[in-house]
Design a protein around this motif. Structure first.
Motif, PDB file in Angstrom:
ATOM      1  N   ASP A  15      46.993 -12.077   1.682  1.00  0.00           N
ATOM      2  CA  ASP A  15      47.826 -12.665   2.737  1.00  0.00           C
ATOM      3  C   ASP A  15      47.652 -14.176   2.792  1.00  0.00           C
ATOM      4  O   ASP A  15      48.623 -14.922   2.968  1.00  0.00           O
ATOM      5  CB  ASP A  15      47.487 -12.042   4.094  1.00  0.00           C
ATOM      6  CG  ASP A  15      47.985 -10.609   4.214  1.00  0.00           C
ATOM      7  OD1 ASP A  15      48.900 -10.235   3.452  1.00  0.00           O
ATOM      8  OD2 ASP A  15      47.450  -9.856   5.058  1.00  0.00           O
ATOM      9  N   GLU A  16      46.412 -14.644   2.642  1.00  0.00           N
ATOM     10  CA  GLU A  16      46.172 -16.083   2.659  1.00  0.00           C
ATOM     11  C   GLU A  16      46.805 -16.747   1.440  1.00  0.00           C
ATOM     12  O   GLU A  16      47.369 -17.847   1.542  1.00  0.00           O
ATOM     13  CB  GLU A  16      44.680 -16.388   2.691  1.00  0.00           C
ATOM     14  CG  GLU A  16      44.386 -17.889   2.792  1.00  0.00           C
ATOM     15  CD  GLU A  16      42.906 -18.229   2.731  1.00  0.00           C
ATOM     16  OE1 GLU A  16      42.586 -19.433   2.824  1.00  0.00           O
ATOM     17  OE2 GLU A  16      42.076 -17.308   2.585  1.00  0.00           O
ATOM     18  N   ALA A  17      46.757 -16.085   0.293  1.00  0.00           N
ATOM     19  CA  ALA A  17      47.361 -16.635  -0.912  1.00  0.00           C
ATOM     20  C   ALA A  17      48.867 -16.811  -0.722  1.00  0.00           C
ATOM     21  O   ALA A  17      49.437 -17.841  -1.095  1.00  0.00           O
ATOM     22  CB  ALA A  17      47.083 -15.719  -2.100  1.00  0.00           C
ATOM     23  N   ILE A  18      49.509 -15.820  -0.119  1.00  0.00           N
ATOM     24  CA  ILE A  18      50.950 -15.895   0.124  1.00  0.00           C
ATOM     25  C   ILE A  18      51.266 -16.989   1.131  1.00  0.00           C
ATOM     26  O   ILE A  18      52.240 -17.734   0.993  1.00  0.00           O
ATOM     27  CB  ILE A  18      51.467 -14.523   0.601  1.00  0.00           C
ATOM     28  CG1 ILE A  18      51.326 -13.503  -0.533  1.00  0.00           C
ATOM     29  CG2 ILE A  18      52.919 -14.622   1.068  1.00  0.00           C
ATOM     30  CD1 ILE A  18      51.490 -12.073  -0.085  1.00  0.00           C
ATOM     31  N   PHE A  30      49.715 -19.934  -8.656  1.00  0.00           N
ATOM     32  CA  PHE A  30      48.557 -19.057  -8.523  1.00  0.00           C
ATOM     33  C   PHE A  30      47.704 -19.153  -9.776  1.00  0.00           C
ATOM     34  O   PHE A  30      48.214 -19.221 -10.899  1.00  0.00           O
ATOM     35  CB  PHE A  30      48.996 -17.608  -8.312  1.00  0.00           C
ATOM     36  CG  PHE A  30      49.672 -17.356  -6.994  1.00  0.00           C
ATOM     37  CD1 PHE A  30      48.989 -17.573  -5.800  1.00  0.00           C
ATOM     38  CD2 PHE A  30      50.975 -16.891  -6.943  1.00  0.00           C
ATOM     39  CE1 PHE A  30      49.606 -17.341  -4.583  1.00  0.00           C
ATOM     40  CE2 PHE A  30      51.597 -16.650  -5.728  1.00  0.00           C
ATOM     41  CZ  PHE A  30      50.905 -16.874  -4.541  1.00  0.00           C
ATOM     42  N   LEU A  31      46.393 -19.136  -9.592  1.00  0.00           N
ATOM     43  CA  LEU A  31      45.434 -19.169 -10.693  1.00  0.00           C
ATOM     44  C   LEU A  31      44.621 -17.879 -10.665  1.00  0.00           C
ATOM     45  O   LEU A  31      43.942 -17.593  -9.688  1.00  0.00           O
ATOM     46  CB  LEU A  31      44.503 -20.376 -10.552  1.00  0.00           C
ATOM     47  CG  LEU A  31      43.360 -20.472 -11.571  1.00  0.00           C
ATOM     48  CD1 LEU A  31      43.909 -20.724 -12.969  1.00  0.00           C
ATOM     49  CD2 LEU A  31      42.388 -21.579 -11.175  1.00  0.00           C
ATOM     50  N   VAL A  52      46.371 -22.377  -6.320  1.00  0.00           N
ATOM     51  CA  VAL A  52      45.863 -21.398  -5.355  1.00  0.00           C
ATOM     52  C   VAL A  52      45.092 -20.345  -6.138  1.00  0.00           C
ATOM     53  O   VAL A  52      45.679 -19.530  -6.857  1.00  0.00           O
ATOM     54  CB  VAL A  52      47.011 -20.756  -4.562  1.00  0.00           C
ATOM     55  CG1 VAL A  52      46.450 -19.728  -3.582  1.00  0.00           C
ATOM     56  CG2 VAL A  52      47.809 -21.819  -3.816  1.00  0.00           C
ATOM     57  N   ASP A  53      43.782 -20.381  -6.016  1.00  0.00           N
ATOM     58  CA  ASP A  53      42.912 -19.503  -6.797  1.00  0.00           C
ATOM     59  C   ASP A  53      42.863 -18.111  -6.149  1.00  0.00           C
ATOM     60  O   ASP A  53      42.396 -17.959  -5.024  1.00  0.00           O
ATOM     61  CB  ASP A  53      41.508 -20.112  -6.858  1.00  0.00           C
ATOM     62  CG  ASP A  53      40.589 -19.370  -7.810  1.00  0.00           C
ATOM     63  OD1 ASP A  53      40.932 -18.256  -8.246  1.00  0.00           O
ATOM     64  OD2 ASP A  53      39.503 -19.904  -8.120  1.00  0.00           O
ATOM     65  N   VAL A  54      43.360 -17.108  -6.891  1.00  0.00           N
ATOM     66  CA  VAL A  54      43.329 -15.727  -6.391  1.00  0.00           C
ATOM     67  C   VAL A  54      42.372 -14.866  -7.212  1.00  0.00           C
ATOM     68  O   VAL A  54      42.332 -13.642  -7.042  1.00  0.00           O
ATOM     69  CB  VAL A  54      44.748 -15.111  -6.430  1.00  0.00           C
ATOM     70  CG1 VAL A  54      45.685 -15.853  -5.500  1.00  0.00           C
ATOM     71  CG2 VAL A  54      45.313 -15.088  -7.850  1.00  0.00           C
ATOM     72  N   GLU A 162      59.680 -14.910  -6.755  1.00  0.00           N
ATOM     73  CA  GLU A 162      59.996 -16.121  -6.011  1.00  0.00           C
ATOM     74  C   GLU A 162      58.741 -16.993  -5.925  1.00  0.00           C
ATOM     75  O   GLU A 162      57.614 -16.492  -6.071  1.00  0.00           O
ATOM     76  CB  GLU A 162      60.488 -15.773  -4.604  1.00  0.00           C
ATOM     77  CG  GLU A 162      61.769 -14.961  -4.574  1.00  0.00           C
ATOM     78  CD  GLU A 162      62.961 -15.727  -5.118  1.00  0.00           C
ATOM     79  OE1 GLU A 162      62.928 -16.975  -5.083  1.00  0.00           O
ATOM     80  OE2 GLU A 162      63.923 -15.095  -5.578  1.00  0.00           O
ATOM     81  N   PRO A 163      58.873 -18.298  -5.686  1.00  0.00           N
ATOM     82  CA  PRO A 163      57.700 -19.176  -5.648  1.00  0.00           C
ATOM     83  C   PRO A 163      56.635 -18.754  -4.627  1.00  0.00           C
ATOM     84  O   PRO A 163      55.447 -19.020  -4.837  1.00  0.00           O
ATOM     85  CB  PRO A 163      58.297 -20.542  -5.277  1.00  0.00           C
ATOM     86  CG  PRO A 163      59.702 -20.480  -5.766  1.00  0.00           C
ATOM     87  CD  PRO A 163      60.143 -19.068  -5.559  1.00  0.00           C
ATOM     88  N   ASP A 164      57.058 -18.115  -3.529  1.00  0.00           N
ATOM     89  CA  ASP A 164      56.094 -17.722  -2.500  1.00  0.00           C
ATOM     90  C   ASP A 164      55.714 -16.247  -2.588  1.00  0.00           C
ATOM     91  O   ASP A 164      55.168 -15.678  -1.641  1.00  0.00           O
ATOM     92  CB  ASP A 164      56.640 -18.037  -1.108  1.00  0.00           C
ATOM     93  CG  ASP A 164      57.978 -17.367  -0.817  1.00  0.00           C
ATOM     94  OD1 ASP A 164      58.514 -16.694  -1.722  1.00  0.00           O
ATOM     95  OD2 ASP A 164      58.484 -17.520   0.310  1.00  0.00           O
ATOM     96  N   GLU A 165      56.009 -15.604  -3.732  1.00  0.00           N
ATOM     97  CA  GLU A 165      55.650 -14.200  -3.915  1.00  0.00           C
ATOM     98  C   GLU A 165      54.448 -14.067  -4.844  1.00  0.00           C
ATOM     99  O   GLU A 165      54.300 -14.813  -5.813  1.00  0.00           O
ATOM    100  CB  GLU A 165      56.820 -13.413  -4.500  1.00  0.00           C
ATOM    101  CG  GLU A 165      57.909 -13.094  -3.503  1.00  0.00           C
ATOM    102  CD  GLU A 165      58.972 -12.189  -4.096  1.00  0.00           C
ATOM    103  OE1 GLU A 165      59.419 -11.261  -3.398  1.00  0.00           O
ATOM    104  OE2 GLU A 165      59.374 -12.431  -5.248  1.00  0.00           O
ATOM    105  N   LEU A 166      53.631 -13.067  -4.555  1.00  0.00           N
ATOM    106  CA  LEU A 166      52.449 -12.764  -5.359  1.00  0.00           C
ATOM    107  C   LEU A 166      52.624 -11.375  -5.962  1.00  0.00           C
ATOM    108  O   LEU A 166      52.923 -10.409  -5.241  1.00  0.00           O
ATOM    109  CB  LEU A 166      51.194 -12.801  -4.484  1.00  0.00           C
ATOM    110  CG  LEU A 166      49.859 -12.417  -5.148  1.00  0.00           C
ATOM    111  CD1 LEU A 166      49.484 -13.431  -6.226  1.00  0.00           C
ATOM    112  CD2 LEU A 166      48.751 -12.322  -4.098  1.00  0.00           C
TER     113      LEU A 166
END
Length: 272
Positions: A15-18, A30-31, A52-54, A162-166
């Protein structure tokens, strides 16, 4: 080369990554394992302002039996796929192909989700997921959506995300046919495939045969029409545009695809 300067944020949850991706928009990447993104950054072919390190999100690292399909977390590493007893029993194609990716260092860091989201036609696992008729699950601010693998890969390094999708999960149906094969021709074992082929039953995924990961639909149609493996394999390059580069010409790749598809279909038939 040295990458352009960037900011680094480490997410503690999906959730924080998104949320971070939504905050920074197109400027964020995302990394996960980093084996696809970091080389592009060093060449200045990618220059995100924020990483954004996941990679430490254990909630997205799993392999589960969900009855009619196997669910694989997007941050499951290649090494874990290779050594999964569940995959060995239910999806040996994926377990075997994961064990051929790069070298042990790569397999201990690289993730299936990173490989798929990168949408590189030279990568092995997109072809495997296509042959397995997988579904990819993406989560964003608007919720969760399911994307068939056949609709996920849009172009070279371009996916349906999309750019804001994980990318959070890959769902792979248990195959009706036990026959499978993975063929890969490389200069060295650790190299990208010049051409690769993933076969599961009558479905065939191709590596490095177009501008995006693709299925060999002409081969599949020939098989459905009753063609032999040898005859169906002659359609391996039909409708596709393999690249010509320092490793191989387009004509060489087309011929290699025909040979590897035939071998793959024959090996899959022997395991059915």
């Amino acid at each position: 080369m040295i990458p352009a300067s960037f900011s680094y944020r480490r997410a503690e949850s999906a959730d924080e990554a998104i949320e971070l991706a939504g905050q920074y928009g197109d400027e964020a990447k995302f990394l996960a394992g980093g084996h696809s993104l970091l080389p592009l950054m060093k060449l200045r072919l990618a220059a995100p302002e924020v990483l954004v390190d996941v990679s430490r999100l254990r909630e997205l690292s799993y392999i589960r039996d969900e009855g009619d399909h196997i669910a694989v977390g997007a941050l499951t590493r290649h090494h874990d796929l290779e050594h999964s007893e569940l995959l060995a029993a239910e999806l040996p194609l994926l377990a075997h192909a994961a064990g051929t990716v790069g070298d042990p260092q790569v397999r201990h860091r690289g993730t299936i989700g990173g490989s798929l989201a990168h949408s590189d036609p030279a990568s092995d696992l997109p072809a495997v997921v296509l042959a397995l008729d997988g579904t990819l699950v993406a989560r964003g601010p608007s919720g969760t959506r399911e994307i068939p693998a056949t609709e996920f890969f849009r172009g070279l390094f371009e996916s349906a995300l999309e750019p804001d999708e994980l990318l959070t999960e890959i769902r792979l149906p248990k195959p009706a046919s036990a026959g499978w094969s993975f063929q890969k021709f490389t200069k060295r074992a650790i190299d990208w495939a010049i051409v690769g082929v993933a076969v599961q039953g009558g479905k065939v995924g191709l590596v490095n045969m177009d501008q995006k990961p693709v299925r060999a639909t002409a081969v599949e149609e020939a098989l459905a029409g009753g063609a032999s493996a040898r005859d169906a394999a002659e359609h391996a390059a039909e409708g596709l545009s393999p690249a010509s580069d320092v490793h191989a010409s387009a004509a060489y790749r087309a011929q290699l695809a025909r040979v590897l598809v035939r071998r793959g279909l024959e090996e899959a038939a022997s395991r059915a």
